[in-house]
Structures are given as C-alpha cells and as structure tokens.
Write a protein that holds these residues in place. Structure first.
Motif, PDB file in Angstrom:
ATOM      1  N   PRO A  90      62.368  46.402  35.376  1.00 62.77           N
ATOM      2  CA  PRO A  90      61.702  46.589  34.083  1.00 62.77           C
ATOM      3  C   PRO A  90      60.210  46.246  34.168  1.00 62.77           C
ATOM      4  CG  PRO A  90      63.748  45.372  33.814  1.00 62.77           C
ATOM      5  CD  PRO A  90      63.505  45.466  35.287  1.00 62.77           C
ATOM      6  N   ASN A  91      59.397  47.103  33.594  1.00 64.88           N
ATOM      7  CA  ASN A  91      57.946  46.888  33.530  1.00 64.88           C
ATOM      8  C   ASN A  91      57.306  46.810  34.915  1.00 64.88           C
ATOM      9  OD1 ASN A  91      58.083  46.664  30.632  1.00 64.88           O
ATOM     10  ND2 ASN A  91      58.810  44.563  30.907  1.00 64.88           N
ATOM     11  N   ARG A  92      57.943  47.414  35.909  1.00 68.67           N
ATOM     12  CA  ARG A  92      57.363  47.507  37.253  1.00 68.67           C
ATOM     13  C   ARG A  92      57.265  48.971  37.632  1.00 68.67           C
ATOM     14  NH1 ARG A  92      57.270  42.572  40.487  1.00 68.67           N
ATOM     15  NH2 ARG A  92      57.724  40.885  39.022  1.00 68.67           N
ATOM     16  N   SER A  93      56.288  49.288  38.477  1.00 66.98           N
ATOM     17  CA  SER A  93      56.120  50.673  38.898  1.00 66.98           C
ATOM     18  C   SER A  93      55.560  50.701  40.315  1.00 66.98           C
ATOM     19  CB  SER A  93      55.151  51.407  37.954  1.00 66.98           C
ATOM     20  OG  SER A  93      53.832  50.886  38.097  1.00 66.98           O
ATOM     21  N   CYS A  94      55.390  51.918  40.848  1.00 69.48           N
ATOM     22  CA  CYS A  94      54.816  52.069  42.190  1.00 69.48           C
ATOM     23  C   CYS A  94      53.386  51.555  42.226  1.00 69.48           C
ATOM     24  CB  CYS A  94      54.884  53.522  42.630  1.00 69.48           C
ATOM     25  SG  CYS A  94      54.058  54.677  41.514  1.00 69.48           S
ATOM     26  N   HIS A  95      52.701  51.604  41.092  1.00 70.34           N
ATOM     27  CA  HIS A  95      51.328  51.090  41.035  1.00 70.34           C
ATOM     28  C   HIS A  95      51.312  49.568  41.217  1.00 70.34           C
ATOM     29  CE1 HIS A  95      49.910  55.008  39.766  1.00 70.34           C
ATOM     30  NE2 HIS A  95      50.816  55.022  38.801  1.00 70.34           N
ATOM     31  N   ASP A  96      52.317  48.902  40.666  1.00 69.50           N
ATOM     32  CA  ASP A  96      52.425  47.453  40.861  1.00 69.50           C
ATOM     33  C   ASP A  96      52.700  47.133  42.328  1.00 69.50           C
ATOM     34  OD1 ASP A  96      52.200  46.545  38.055  1.00 69.50           O
ATOM     35  OD2 ASP A  96      54.052  47.662  37.804  1.00 69.50           O
ATOM     36  N   ALA A  97      53.504  47.979  42.967  1.00 68.82           N
ATOM     37  CA  ALA A  97      53.794  47.777  44.388  1.00 68.82           C
ATOM     38  C   ALA A  97      52.530  47.912  45.226  1.00 68.82           C
ATOM     39  CB  ALA A  97      54.846  48.783  44.852  1.00 68.82           C
ATOM     40  N   LEU A  98      51.701  48.910  44.901  1.00 70.29           N
ATOM     41  CA  LEU A  98      50.450  49.104  45.639  1.00 70.29           C
ATOM     42  C   LEU A  98      49.494  47.922  45.434  1.00 70.29           C
ATOM     43  CD1 LEU A  98      49.834  52.906  44.937  1.00 70.29           C
ATOM     44  CD2 LEU A  98      50.513  51.849  47.105  1.00 70.29           C
TER      45      LEU A  98
ATOM     46  N   MET B 298      50.408  44.878  44.830  1.00 71.64           N
ATOM     47  CA  MET B 298      50.976  43.767  45.580  1.00 71.64           C
ATOM     48  C   MET B 298      50.649  43.886  47.066  1.00 71.64           C
ATOM     49  SD  MET B 298      52.694  40.965  45.164  1.00 71.64           S
ATOM     50  CE  MET B 298      53.404  41.223  43.520  1.00 71.64           C
ATOM     51  N   ILE B 299      50.723  45.116  47.585  1.00 73.46           N
ATOM     52  CA  ILE B 299      50.395  45.351  48.996  1.00 73.46           C
ATOM     53  C   ILE B 299      48.929  45.002  49.258  1.00 73.46           C
ATOM     54  CG2 ILE B 299      50.086  47.133  50.756  1.00 73.46           C
ATOM     55  CD1 ILE B 299      52.563  48.530  49.561  1.00 73.46           C
ATOM     56  N   ASN B 300      48.047  45.447  48.374  1.00 73.79           N
ATOM     57  CA  ASN B 300      46.619  45.138  48.538  1.00 73.79           C
ATOM     58  C   ASN B 300      46.374  43.637  48.516  1.00 73.79           C
ATOM     59  OD1 ASN B 300      45.821  47.820  48.696  1.00 73.79           O
ATOM     60  ND2 ASN B 300      45.539  48.016  46.488  1.00 73.79           N
ATOM     61  N   LEU B 301      47.056  42.945  47.616  1.00 72.19           N
ATOM     62  CA  LEU B 301      46.896  41.505  47.498  1.00 72.19           C
ATOM     63  C   LEU B 301      47.347  40.801  48.767  1.00 72.19           C
ATOM     64  CD1 LEU B 301      46.241  39.044  45.710  1.00 72.19           C
ATOM     65  CD2 LEU B 301      48.610  39.097  44.909  1.00 72.19           C
ATOM     66  N   ILE B 302      48.489  41.208  49.308  1.00 72.51           N
ATOM     67  CA  ILE B 302      49.017  40.578  50.523  1.00 72.51           C
ATOM     68  C   ILE B 302      48.101  40.850  51.718  1.00 72.51           C
ATOM     69  CG2 ILE B 302      50.923  40.632  52.183  1.00 72.51           C
ATOM     70  CD1 ILE B 302      52.792  41.178  49.814  1.00 72.51           C
ATOM     71  N   ILE B 303      47.635  42.082  51.839  1.00 73.08           N
ATOM     72  CA  ILE B 303      46.769  42.440  52.970  1.00 73.08           C
ATOM     73  C   ILE B 303      45.459  41.660  52.923  1.00 73.08           C
ATOM     74  CG2 ILE B 303      45.405  44.314  53.975  1.00 73.08           C
ATOM     75  CD1 ILE B 303      47.645  46.222  53.216  1.00 73.08           C
ATOM     76  N   GLU B 304      44.915  41.501  51.730  1.00 73.59           N
ATOM     77  CA  GLU B 304      43.635  40.810  51.600  1.00 73.59           C
ATOM     78  C   GLU B 304      43.762  39.295  51.730  1.00 73.59           C
ATOM     79  OE1 GLU B 304      42.068  42.015  47.873  1.00 73.59           O
ATOM     80  OE2 GLU B 304      41.645  44.077  48.499  1.00 73.59           O
ATOM     81  N   ALA B 305      44.905  38.755  51.311  1.00 77.34           N
ATOM     82  CA  ALA B 305      45.038  37.290  51.265  1.00 77.34           C
ATOM     83  C   ALA B 305      45.733  36.690  52.486  1.00 77.34           C
ATOM     84  CB  ALA B 305      45.801  36.888  50.000  1.00 77.34           C
ATOM     85  N   ARG B 306      46.454  37.497  53.231  1.00 76.46           N
ATOM     86  CA  ARG B 306      47.228  36.954  54.352  1.00 76.46           C
ATOM     87  C   ARG B 306      46.916  37.695  55.655  1.00 76.46           C
ATOM     88  NH1 ARG B 306      53.219  36.888  51.466  1.00 76.46           N
ATOM     89  NH2 ARG B 306      52.591  35.835  49.525  1.00 76.46           N
TER      90      ARG B 306
END
Length: 247
Positions: free
Chosen positions: A144-152, A154-162
């Motif tokens: 609920p209230n999640r989409s492919c845009h949220d996944a993208l 999240m991916i950007n956040l992980i790549i930039e932070a870790r």
C-alpha cells in the motif's frame, strides 16, 4: 456518508491495532481473524473501495449498477456477511481475459465477480495489517502507498549512502501463473493460524477460471488482477524476510 466515515475509522483502528501487535511480537501467530471478514464496517469499506475502482463484472454478469439499482447495497452486503458467517461462501471462478504485452505475447487477467472482489478486499485489509509489519522498509512491491518510483528512490539512497559492489536485477518469471498453493499455505501459517482464514484463502486459490464458457481448475497460480493475488505475493516474501533475511 457519516456512517460510512465511521466504518472507515473503525476499520483503520482495527488495522492499526493488528499492525502494532504484529510489529511488536514477531513470533505471534494470529488465531482469531475470520470473524473480521464479515463485520459490517469491513464489508462497507470493501464495497466503497471496490466501487471506486470500477472494473468489469465477473462470470455472473452482475455489475455495480445492478447491485445499486436492483438488489440494493445493504441487502447485497448482508447476504455476503451471512454466507461468510455460516461458512457457506464459495468464490466463483474468475473470468479470464487477455491483454497484449509489449513483446507481442498476451497476459492473462482474472476478473472476479463483485461479491468475490468485496470479500477479497476485506481479506486483503486483514492480511495487509499483519504482513506490512514484517516487511523491510526497502521492499516496495505490491505494498500500500508504494510504487516503482519509491523503489527507485530507495535504490538511489542506498547507492549514495553505502558502499555498493554490485546490483542484481532479477525477475520471477510467471510468478502469478505458477504459485504453489501448498507452499503458499505454509507461508501463511507462519503468521496466521486461523483455520477459517486458511479455508477461505484455499477456496479462493482453487476457485478456478472460466474461459470461452468452460470452467478450468486451478492447480497452481493466482489470477492476475484478482485483489487477493497482489496480497498473496507479499505473504511469500515477508515470510522469507523473517526466516532467511532475504531481500
């Protein structure tokens, strides 16, 4: 309208309590949920949500207009509640249609009857509340209230932070077509042990589909577009989170 608002509030309050219980007690197995499927407020909320989604009628040909103008919504929901409470409810086969895919092939879609849509919507509200508590925050599929845009994002956040050494892009081919029913029920049992909920889900899985006026049995898989289908997927993967720490 005020009565419908009260129904939504009651259902949200119930979902909140269920979520908190599941979040705080990861090993707790819910044993008394079936009676919530035929609560008047639950069915009213499910009706309103299904009504707003519109959609085509199922194999019985009964449309929302027929329910509103001929049967009556209150009578219709009351009959569903009686069937669920007595254990007499049996989902109808879904109507199978096909839509074209970009590669030229066709994707099968299952269209349930409106009675079944409402039952499944109510059931999904219960399942959502339990399994949402088990998901990792980075999981976005069919939530609920999640989409492919949220996944993208999240991916950007992980790549930039870790520190990231590799990225895996994978797809489960034909997942909805080949879900193993026995394993689905085993996954369900990790969190929900209410036998009546198990029986209801089993009946939905085994309801079959109608194509060209012929009813086919379903030995595996769940019909695309069926409300419960998008909720069965997270049952598998949230359980994998708990057992294996995957994804």
């Amino acid at each position: 309208m005020p009565r419908l608002t009260q129904s939504f509030e009651k259902v949200r309050d119930f979902q909140r309590k269920l979520y908190i219980k599941a979040k705080q007690e990861k090993d707790f197995r819910f044993y008394s949920l079936y009676d919530k499927t035929y609560r008047k407020d639950m069915l009213q909320c499910a009706w309103q949500q299904c009504r707003s989604n519109k959609g085509a009628p199922g194999v019985d040909g009964i449309s929302f207009n027929t329910i509103e103008q001929t049967i009556g919504v209150e009578i219709f929901l009351s009959e569903i509640a009686t069937e669920l409470k007595s254990g007499a409810y049996r989902p109808q086969p879904v109507k199978r249609v096909y839509i074209p895919k970009p590669d030229g092939s066709q994707r099968p879609l299952g269209i349930p009857a409106y009675e079944d849509k409402i039952v499944q919507m109510g059931l999904s509200k219960i399942l959502n509340s339990v399994y949402e508590a088990d998901f990792l925050d980075c999981s976005c599929g069919f939530r609920p209230n999640r989409s492919c845009h949220d996944a993208l994002k999240m991916i950007n956040l992980i790549i930039e932070a870790r520190k990231v050494n590799y990225i895996v892009d994978a797809d489960i081919k034909g997942f909805f077509d080949h879900v193993d029913h026995e394993w689905m029920m085993k996954f369900l049992g990790h969190r929900i042990i209410d036998p009546s909920i198990h029986r209801l889900i089993w009946r939905i899985l085994k309801a079959g589909y109608m194509e060209n006026d012929i009813i086919h049995e379903t030995d595996e898989g769940t019909p695309h577009k069926e409300v419960s289908s998008v909720r069965f997927w997270p049952i598998c993967f949230s359980t994998m989170h708990l057992i294996y720490g995957w994804f």
